[in-house]
Design an enzyme around this catalytic site. Structure first.
Site, short mmCIF file in Angstrom:
data_model
loop_
_atom_site.label_atom_id
_atom_site.label_comp_id
_atom_site.label_asym_id
_atom_site.label_seq_id
_atom_site.Cartn_x
_atom_site.Cartn_y
_atom_site.Cartn_z
N TRP A 100 0.83 -1.21 0.00
CA TRP A 100 0.00 0.00 0.00
C TRP A 100 0.86 1.25 0.00
O TRP A 100 0.59 2.21 -0.73
CB TRP A 100 -0.96 0.01 1.18
N ASP A 167 -1.47 7.20 5.95
CA ASP A 167 -2.52 6.26 5.59
C ASP A 167 -2.74 5.39 6.84
O ASP A 167 -1.87 4.61 7.21
CB ASP A 167 -2.06 5.42 4.39
N LYS A 191 -11.76 -1.27 7.25
CA LYS A 191 -10.97 -2.10 8.14
C LYS A 191 -11.42 -1.90 9.59
O LYS A 191 -11.55 -2.85 10.33
CB LYS A 191 -9.48 -1.79 8.03
C1 LIG Z 1 -6.88 -1.77 2.46
C2 LIG Z 1 -5.84 -0.74 2.44
C3 LIG Z 1 -5.74 0.20 1.39
C4 LIG Z 1 -6.63 0.17 0.17
O1 LIG Z 1 -7.89 0.58 0.47
P1 LIG Z 1 -8.98 0.75 -0.68
O2 LIG Z 1 -10.07 1.45 0.05
O3 LIG Z 1 -9.33 -0.63 -1.14
O4 LIG Z 1 -8.41 1.56 -1.78
C5 LIG Z 1 -4.76 1.18 1.48
N1 LIG Z 1 -3.91 1.23 2.53
C6 LIG Z 1 -3.98 0.33 3.53
C7 LIG Z 1 -3.02 0.45 4.68
C8 LIG Z 1 -4.94 -0.67 3.52
O5 LIG Z 1 -4.99 -1.55 4.52
#
Ligand SMILES: *Cc1c(COP(=O)(O)O)cnc(C)c1O
Length: 359
Positions: A100, A167, A191
């Site tokens: 990511w 993020d 999540k």
């Molecule tokens: C799941 C995840 C993403 C991607 O998320 P989307 O909403 O599917 O684009 C990005 N960064 C992290 C740390 C993630 O766990």
């Protein structure tokens, strides 16, 4: 035996109360006689939900004045682009701690000068790089606090001489955060903060407006702040369920109380992984995530992987297959996952060990 223990990495388990309230709102939203799926986002009832959701974010994370919370479609992946669009003028650095993080960096590189300041790909991202120095001439420094795929986590709010952007898709609301240390925190909701379909961004307002490029309307955070996340039709149902999730977080005593539970759940699993002769952890011990617990069969036992997977399945354990880039197993133990779920997995690991001891 039919209780399911869901360890999916995302979308993931949501608390039962949240699901119940979602079902009831699908039938009748706040006594309006209209389903939440049909309600106009320009009604008073809907605006109340939006306001409540924003207020809960601010309350739960003690977000200081000067910051605003926005809700967006497109997921965290779209925000990789938003970040670069809204903050990258001359140069930005990224901490490359996994898939990511790397994808976030790639989006920025499409727009300007962005590079990995440190990277842990040499050991398949099993640790968080340390000892790097953050230059003071950056527009921002970007980190991914929890590396969902590898089970590593930056568990403290780091000091940073330049605007810090994080993020926090997979560890938001799992612990108290000092928001004042960040120019922005963002992530997908699916999540820990709700269902798929909505992403959040917590933005320091005066960190915006510093780039000279043309910003397409939909990619300009200032537009979404000004329009209170209703420049266009927001993902109404996803925001509704996110709001219910935040209400549940509050009912549990907030992020500090949940953090204590999360630390205990993770410890239960890591202790078993370290004790059990059949398994071993993959993440560096000091960087182990409290949200995603990754492990593999120990040496010489690799051929038993499918057998353990089957035993887990027979015990109602769902979603523990590791990401294809790591293999093995990953138990995602987000806020809604209970100690009981974790204990069920640990029991299963013990049963598996016993079975192979006597064989
Ligand atoms: C799941 C995840 C993403 C991607 O998320 P989307 O909403 O599917 O684009 C990005 N960064 C992290 C740390 C993630 O766990």
């Amino acid at each position: 035996m039919n209780k399911k223990h869901v360890f999916n990495a995302g979308p993931c388990l949501l608390p039962q109360a949240v699901l119940d309230n979602a079902v009831s709102a699908i039938k009748d939203f706040k006594g309006t006689g209209v389903s939440v799926l049909s309600i106009s986002h320009r009604t008073k009832e809907w605006e109340e939900t939006m306001n409540e959701c924003r207020a809960l974010w601010k309350e739960l994370l003690a977000i200081p004045d000067g910051y605003e919370v926005v809700f967006l479609g497109g997921g965290a992946s779209m925000e990789f682009l938003y970040v670069a669009m809204n903050f990258l003028e001359k140069k930005a650095a990224y901490l490359d701690t996994g898939v990511w993080a790397h994808k976030a960096l790639k989006e920025a590189q499409g727009l300007g000068d962005a590079y990995a300041l440190a990277c842990s790909s040499d050991k398949n991202y099993s640790y968080i790089p340390k000892g790097y120095e953050i230059p003071s001439d950056l527009d921002y420094f970007h980190i991914t606090t929890n590396n969902t795929i590898y089970g590593t986590e930056i568990k403290t709010d780091i000091d940073c001489p330049v605007p810090l952007i994080a993020d926090m898709s997979s560890d938001i609301l799992s612990r108290p955060v000092d928001v004042s240390k960040y120019a922005m925190i963002y992530g997908g909701a699916q999540k820990n903060a709700g269902p798929a379909g909505v992403a959040f961004a917590i933005i320091k307002k005066d960190a915006l407006g510093k780039v000279s490029r043309y910003l397409p309307t939909m990619l300009d955070y200032r537009v979404h702040i000004d329009k209170e996340s209703m420049f266009n039709t927001p993902p109404v149902f996803s925001i509704f369920v996110m709001n219910e999730t935040l209400k549940w977080v509050k009912s549990m005593g907030g992020v500090k109380a949940l953090n204590e539970i999360n630390v205990k759940k993770a410890k239960t699993l890591y202790d078993e992984i370290d004790r059990n002769t059949m398994f071993k952890g993959t993440a560096a011990v000091e960087d182990r995530s409290i949200m995603n617990v990754c492990f593999v069969m120990s040496e010489g036992k690799e051929h038993l992987q499918d057998e353990f997977m089957q035993l887990a399945k027979d015990n109602g354990i769902i979603g523990i297959k590791g990401h294809r880039s790591v293999g093995g197993f990953r138990a995602s133990v987000y806020n809604a996952c209970t100690q009981e779920d974790v204990d069920a997995l640990v029991d299963c690991m013990r049963e598996f060990e016993n079975k192979h001891k006597s064989a």
